[in-house]
Write an enzyme that holds these catalytic residues in place. Sequence first.
Site, PDB file in Angstrom:
ATOM      1  CE  LYS A 182      13.756 -18.495 -40.503  1.00  0.00           C
ATOM      2  NZ  LYS A 182      14.310 -19.972 -40.574  1.00  0.00           N
ATOM      3  CD  GLU A 260      20.743 -20.832 -26.539  1.00  0.00           C
ATOM      4  OE1 GLU A 260      21.781 -20.638 -26.675  1.00  0.00           O
ATOM      5  OE2 GLU A 260      19.863 -21.864 -26.582  1.00  0.00           O
ATOM      6  CB  CYS A 294      24.852 -22.935 -27.788  1.00  0.00           C
ATOM      7  SG  CYS A 294      23.843 -22.951 -29.178  1.00  0.00           S
ATOM      8  CD  GLU A 392      29.248 -21.910 -30.602  1.00  0.00           C
ATOM      9  OE1 GLU A 392      28.805 -21.108 -31.298  1.00  0.00           O
ATOM     10  OE2 GLU A 392      28.759 -22.425 -29.652  1.00  0.00           O
TER      11      GLU A 392
HETATM   12  C1  SIN Z   1      21.519 -25.138 -27.715  1.00  0.00           C
HETATM   13  O1  SIN Z   1      22.568 -25.872 -28.430  1.00  0.00           O
HETATM   14  O2  SIN Z   1      21.249 -24.343 -28.032  1.00  0.00           O
HETATM   15  C2  SIN Z   1      20.883 -26.019 -26.752  1.00  0.00           C
HETATM   16  C3  SIN Z   1      21.616 -27.106 -26.074  1.00  0.00           C
HETATM   17  C4  SIN Z   1      20.626 -27.780 -24.802  1.00  0.00           C
HETATM   18  O3  SIN Z   1      19.646 -27.635 -24.572  1.00  0.00           O
HETATM   19  O4  SIN Z   1      21.479 -28.253 -23.912  1.00  0.00           O
END
Ligand code: SIN
Length: 490
Positions: A182, A260, A294, A392
């Site tokens: 999804k 993650e 991230c 963040e």
């Molecule tokens: C992400 O923002 O989760 C991944 C970024 C990346 O693959 O560098």
Amino acid sequence: MALVLERKELICSKNFIDGQWLAASSGERFAVTDPATGERITEVADSGPDDARAATDAAARALPAWRDLLPKERAAILHRWNALMLAHQDDLGALISLEQGKPLAEGRGEVAYGASYVAWFADEATRIYGDIIPQQQRGKRMTAVKEPIGIVAAITPWNFPLAMIARKIAPALAAGCTVVAKPAEDTPLTALALALLAHEAGVPAGVLNVITASREKAVPAVGNWLEDARVRKITFTGSTPVGKYLARESANTLKKLSLELGGNAPFIVFDDADLDAAVAGLLAAKFRNGGQTCVCPNRVYVQSGVYAKFAELLSQRVGQLKVAPASDPSAQIGPMINSRALDKIARHVDDATSHGARILAGGKRLPELGPNYFAPTVISDATADMLLCSEETFGPVVPLFRFEDEAEAVKAANDTPFGLASYFYSQDVKRIDRVSRALEAGIVGVNEGALASEAAPFGGVKESGYGREGSKYGLDDYLSIKYVCQGGLD
Ligand code: SIN
């Protein structure tokens, strides 16, 4: 330049289940909008638990035959999928930019990046070794063999609509698992286009199933996977609160999890750093995808001896970044994904200035460009009591914190529940060794801002989650180890 796809049928609007395009069983749909304009692109299926179960039923039926293919047969199919992704790089890049907003060059770059995981795991499929355990007793042979874990549910975010789903599906399929997926409600179209290409590459019906759902419907739909004992693993990229929810709610069937999750990456510039390289590295790491990754640096710690110089060099460069829709070939920063994201960024900037920070560049919304634009921003005199230190920001905002010595910088960098990426710039080899070891993070960039690679293990520690994507370790999350002890051999 308009974001027009040459192959229009890559814009799919139904669920892909058991090799077929199906409307949601309720018949409901929701709109996908262009973040640059707020205009509707199309509508897609608004799936519920019945659609989620249908996807799992298909994945369960397909599992035995897929698992039993030779690894090189699975690899050949994955290589064809990779080739089709690259052959459609322009169209997929345009689709990513259309639904996510990133500049076209980044959209195309993401296609190559995501496809590289497919090629990588196609090759890794042929290297799933087990062990013959050194003999412990006469007449007994002990072996450890690796087996696909079973059905995998992949739940993916909006910031990399192609790369995040590719790097979950590719290792799952390589390992011999089948998948129910999804994508995020903001960016479902790229995932559906990938399913179409996977089908054309020869992925058999039921091996990869993709359903879409709105924010409201996603919880009951995914809830069905959480409760279903046939789903043996969840792989998720997204926020830490949602990761914790998935861990709690899947506990009843003890699923394997790869999470993650959020980051709060520190970026440290020591007095002995090459300042031009540090500015270039920060620009690359921070402004990729408009600051919506991230691993984007969220807190930039600069040693007092170079603080003023670094702030000046950085502000000059940030002030020159071109903010524009993806349809403008010179765009470097696009719109943010939606108004909630924009409101959070503005809240962080307002909170910082109300606590005494100064704006050196940007600092405001850009409504003249469209509904979701924010100017690339540099903030000086940032302090630990500001929201942008503890949360963040996920946008194009660089807060500069001042520090005096190494111990203070490392302590501040680690003073967060998160531990995904971290960065530092220094030319002192002993410091490089010390600080790399001291940083509490799954990923450390040393004099480098661009860290992503299919050959490297990507993942976090602490509340940034667990599991690794990419690299030779990335398959482990989709395999279980079976110990076989054969007796009577003497
Ligand atoms: C992400 O923002 O989760 C991944 C970024 C990346 O693959 O560098």
